[in-house]
Design an enzyme around this catalytic site. Structure first.
Site, PDB file in Angstrom:
ATOM      1  N   LEU A  38     -26.750  72.579   5.500  1.00 30.32           N
ATOM      2  CA  LEU A  38     -26.371  71.282   6.084  1.00 30.32           C
ATOM      3  C   LEU A  38     -26.317  71.372   7.599  1.00 30.32           C
ATOM      4  O   LEU A  38     -25.715  72.286   8.161  1.00 30.32           O
ATOM      5  CB  LEU A  38     -25.003  70.849   5.544  1.00 30.32           C
ATOM      6  N   ASN A  40     -25.173  69.281  11.068  1.00 34.09           N
ATOM      7  CA  ASN A  40     -24.602  68.063  11.644  1.00 34.09           C
ATOM      8  C   ASN A  40     -24.733  68.070  13.159  1.00 34.09           C
ATOM      9  O   ASN A  40     -25.859  68.218  13.647  1.00 34.09           O
ATOM     10  CB  ASN A  40     -23.229  67.687  11.065  1.00 34.09           C
ATOM     11  N   ASP A  41     -23.690  67.901  13.912  1.00 38.87           N
ATOM     12  CA  ASP A  41     -23.790  67.543  15.337  1.00 38.87           C
ATOM     13  C   ASP A  41     -24.706  68.449  16.176  1.00 38.87           C
ATOM     14  O   ASP A  41     -24.644  69.675  16.044  1.00 38.87           O
ATOM     15  CB  ASP A  41     -22.414  67.623  16.010  1.00 38.87           C
ATOM     16  N   GLN A  57     -24.404  72.169  14.654  1.00 36.43           N
ATOM     17  CA  GLN A  57     -23.472  72.498  13.585  1.00 36.43           C
ATOM     18  C   GLN A  57     -24.267  72.797  12.329  1.00 36.43           C
ATOM     19  O   GLN A  57     -25.130  72.001  11.922  1.00 36.43           O
ATOM     20  CB  GLN A  57     -22.529  71.310  13.328  1.00 36.43           C
ATOM     21  N   TYR A 100     -16.647  74.890  15.484  1.00 38.39           N
ATOM     22  CA  TYR A 100     -16.941  73.462  15.515  1.00 38.39           C
ATOM     23  C   TYR A 100     -17.623  73.065  16.825  1.00 38.39           C
ATOM     24  O   TYR A 100     -17.830  73.885  17.716  1.00 38.39           O
ATOM     25  CB  TYR A 100     -15.648  72.670  15.282  1.00 38.39           C
ATOM     26  N   SER A 101     -17.890  71.771  16.954  1.00 40.45           N
ATOM     27  CA  SER A 101     -18.766  71.279  18.021  1.00 40.45           C
ATOM     28  C   SER A 101     -18.276  71.584  19.436  1.00 40.45           C
ATOM     29  O   SER A 101     -17.074  71.749  19.672  1.00 40.45           O
ATOM     30  CB  SER A 101     -18.941  69.768  17.888  1.00 40.45           C
ATOM     31  N   ARG A 159     -10.678  68.406  19.293  1.00 38.36           N
ATOM     32  CA  ARG A 159     -11.897  69.219  19.191  1.00 38.36           C
ATOM     33  C   ARG A 159     -13.047  68.655  20.009  1.00 38.36           C
ATOM     34  O   ARG A 159     -12.967  67.575  20.547  1.00 38.36           O
ATOM     35  CB  ARG A 159     -12.323  69.349  17.724  1.00 38.36           C
ATOM     36  N   ASP A 160     -14.124  69.427  20.015  1.00 38.75           N
ATOM     37  CA  ASP A 160     -15.418  69.035  20.587  1.00 38.75           C
ATOM     38  C   ASP A 160     -15.400  68.991  22.120  1.00 38.75           C
ATOM     39  O   ASP A 160     -15.675  67.950  22.740  1.00 38.75           O
ATOM     40  CB  ASP A 160     -15.893  67.677  20.021  1.00 38.75           C
ATOM     41  N   GLU A 218     -13.992  61.517  17.990  1.00 40.96           N
ATOM     42  CA  GLU A 218     -14.709  62.792  17.975  1.00 40.96           C
ATOM     43  C   GLU A 218     -15.794  62.828  19.054  1.00 40.96           C
ATOM     44  O   GLU A 218     -16.264  61.791  19.515  1.00 40.96           O
ATOM     45  CB  GLU A 218     -15.368  63.004  16.600  1.00 40.96           C
TER      46      GLU A 218
HETATM   47  C1  FRU Z   1     -18.384  65.421  13.973  1.00 42.81           C
HETATM   48  C2  FRU Z   1     -17.485  66.612  13.633  1.00 42.81           C
HETATM   49  C3  FRU Z   1     -16.836  67.180  14.868  1.00 42.81           C
HETATM   50  C4  FRU Z   1     -16.564  68.602  14.462  1.00 42.81           C
HETATM   51  C5  FRU Z   1     -17.784  68.924  13.635  1.00 42.81           C
HETATM   52  C6  FRU Z   1     -17.545  69.880  12.507  1.00 42.81           C
HETATM   53  O1  FRU Z   1     -19.373  65.210  13.025  1.00 42.81           O
HETATM   54  O2  FRU Z   1     -16.534  66.242  12.669  1.00 42.81           O
HETATM   55  O3  FRU Z   1     -15.687  66.494  15.300  1.00 42.81           O
HETATM   56  O4  FRU Z   1     -16.439  69.454  15.550  1.00 42.81           O
HETATM   57  O5  FRU Z   1     -18.254  67.692  13.117  1.00 42.81           O
HETATM   58  O6  FRU Z   1     -18.763  70.239  11.906  1.00 42.81           O
END
Ligand code: FRU
Length: 481
Positions: A38, A40-41, A57, A100-101, A159-160, A218
């Site tokens: 998977l 993601n970001d 991610q 995480y991001s 986060r992020d 986020e």
């Molecule tokens: C956004 C998020 C971020 C986090 C990451 C975890 O999609 O939820 O806030 O850092 O994905 O994978």
């Protein structure tokens, strides 16, 4: 602590053996996606010594979320790409439930990655640390652990980190949730990237407006674009309205002015970045030519992701095409980057005139295509791609609608937005996505689509009379080393 070397070997093996993922019909041609697992970001977007680094991610072991890694790919021209070893694996105590991001900056010829170390205890209680990793060669990253701990008054949903240099110092924003479940963005400052002072909330409830606006914000990004300050952020928990906030979570911008002396931001209302189904957690960066480029995640958390047909092939999600941002008449515009023109293959053009009925351009068969369409219409019109994805303009209501079958039920689902006329559509269709740039990027719609393999062509319909001037190119694949 797990054995990082063994974990990395396991991941390398998975990358080599997942042939299902490579062969599946919905594999994309010109979008970034991992071979397996998977995605993601987008994270850590940066250009360093000519090389663009895209981190993301990544859950390499299955198609669900969980202890995320940072995947890593590089390019110099956005067409030829190289898979690099994963940059961050979640192996230390301060990141054991996910790296995480976060973001990247270059300082004294080293690459600094800022990311969130996500930790959960045996009762699922979360702690978040903002962490630093540094690289001399852009391949191997040395972790230095947390540089920012949880601030008082906020839940563990902080986060992020996004870092940038301005007015002689380093700045950092993070997405946050107050203990009373109100979303905010927090601002930090540092002289050296190591020592960070918390300056307070930059935007959100009781800071830049009084009402509630989501329970968590986020992936903030905060940048100057042609004299306008932009806060790009993904708020969670906005209530759906007829024409807005129809996805599970939103992404959008506040525009205004930043005052570095006081660390304050004054801004107007929130505007959604995308009118489609899947664009979330985007990040921008300035490249060495001074362009502000954006990549987004072509997914939304908790939005039917396990219903994607690619799950059975062992992968899910991808990133958007890279887009260049500009500000025109106070509005953020997005356009596919110039480099993507290199992907253009066979070109065809046609003019389709429709009167009170439907016309088809069935001879078009490529699934990966770029279409540039000028529209002259007296009233409402509709266009369908591969009999699956519909774009329609309602002249009476002044609305633009994107429609596709719901992934689970097959029933039509729509995103309807009010717009100020539609003159041109610039579409990038890949095997399982549709990105539509309207009126030169004034509006953008990003969606995953899963048409039948044999479905092809374009269909047009008009209420009274419409002419569609179509330029079409078959698009080539990105080249992987
Ligand atoms: C956004 C998020 C971020 C986090 C990451 C975890 O999609 O939820 O806030 O850092 O994905 O994978």
């Amino acid at each position: 602590m797990s054995d990082e070397h063994a974990m990395r070997q396991d991941v390398e093996k998975r990358l080599k053996t997942n042939t299902d993922a490579m062969a599946g019909p919905f594999r994309q041609q010109f979008h970034l996606m991992p071979p397996v697992g998977l995605m993601n970001d987008p994270n850590g977007l940066v250009q360093w010594q000519g090389v663009y680094h895209v981190f993301y991610q990544w859950m390499p072991f299955d198609t669900g979320h969980g202890s995320k890694w940072w995947g890593h790919v590089t390019t110099t021209d956005w067409i030829h790409w190289e898979f690099m070893p994963p940059a961050l694996a979640p192996v230390q105590e301060f990141e054991k439930n996910g790296c995480y991001s976060g973001s990247a900056v270059v300082h004294e010829n080293q690459l600094y990655l800022f990311y969130t170390g996500n930790v959960k205890d045996e009762h699922e209680r979360r702690t978040s640390y903002q962490c630093l990793a540094v690289s001399r060669n852009g391949v191997d990253f040395k972790k230095y652990g947390p540089v920012i701990h949880q601030p008082d008054g906020y839940s563990a949903h902080v986060r992020d980190p996004k870092v940038w240099f301005e007015a002689g110092v380093w700045w950092l924003v993070i997405g946050a949730q107050r203990c009373d479940r109100e979303g905010q963005v927090l601002l930090y400052r540092s002289p050296d990237l190591w020592n960070w002072a918390f300056l307070g909330p930059l935007a959100g409830r009781d800071v830049t407006f009084s009402e509630s606006f989501g329970f968590m914000w986020e992936c903030p990004d905060f940048f100057e674009l042609e004299g306008t300050r932009v806060l790009l952020v993904s708020p969670q928990g906005l209530e759906a309205e007829t024409y807005r906030y129809r996805n599970q979570y939103q992404t959008g911008i506040f525009t205004g002015a930043f005052h570095p002396e006081t660390g304050t931001f004054t801004h107007g209302g929130f505007r959604e970045l995308d009118l489609g189904f899947e664009c979330y957690a985007p990040q921008t960066f300035e490249d060495e030519q001074g362009r502000r480029l954006l990549l987004g995640w072509m997914g939304v958390p908790e939005q039917q992701e396990q219903a994607h047909p690619t799950v059975s092939d062992g992968w899910v999600h991808c990133l958007t095409v890279p887009r260049e941002l500009s500000m025109r008449e106070g509005h953020l515009h997005q356009q596919p980057i110039e480099e993507y023109k290199q992907l253009r293959g066979t070109h065809t053009s046609t003019t389709v005139a429709v009167t009170n009925e439907t016309a088809a351009w069935a001879s078009w068969t490529a699934a990966a295509a770029e279409l540039y369409i000028e529209i002259e219409a007296e009233a409402s019109w509709t266009m369908a791609w591969r009999r699956y994805f519909h774009i329609s303009y309602d002249a009476g209501e002044q609305t633009l609608t994107f429609e596709r079958p719901d992934f689970e039920t097959g029933e039509p689902e729509q995103r309807v937005s009010r717009v100020n006329g539609v003159h041109t559509l610039h579409c990038l269709f890949d095997h399982s996505s549709a990105e539509v740039f309207v009126n030169g990027g004034e509006y953008v719609s990003t969606s995953r689509i899963f048409p039948e393999q044999e479905a092809a062509g374009l269909q047009f319909a008009a209420e009274v009379y419409a002419v569609f001037y179509v330029h079409a190119w078959e698009l080539q694949s990105l080249q992987w080393q």
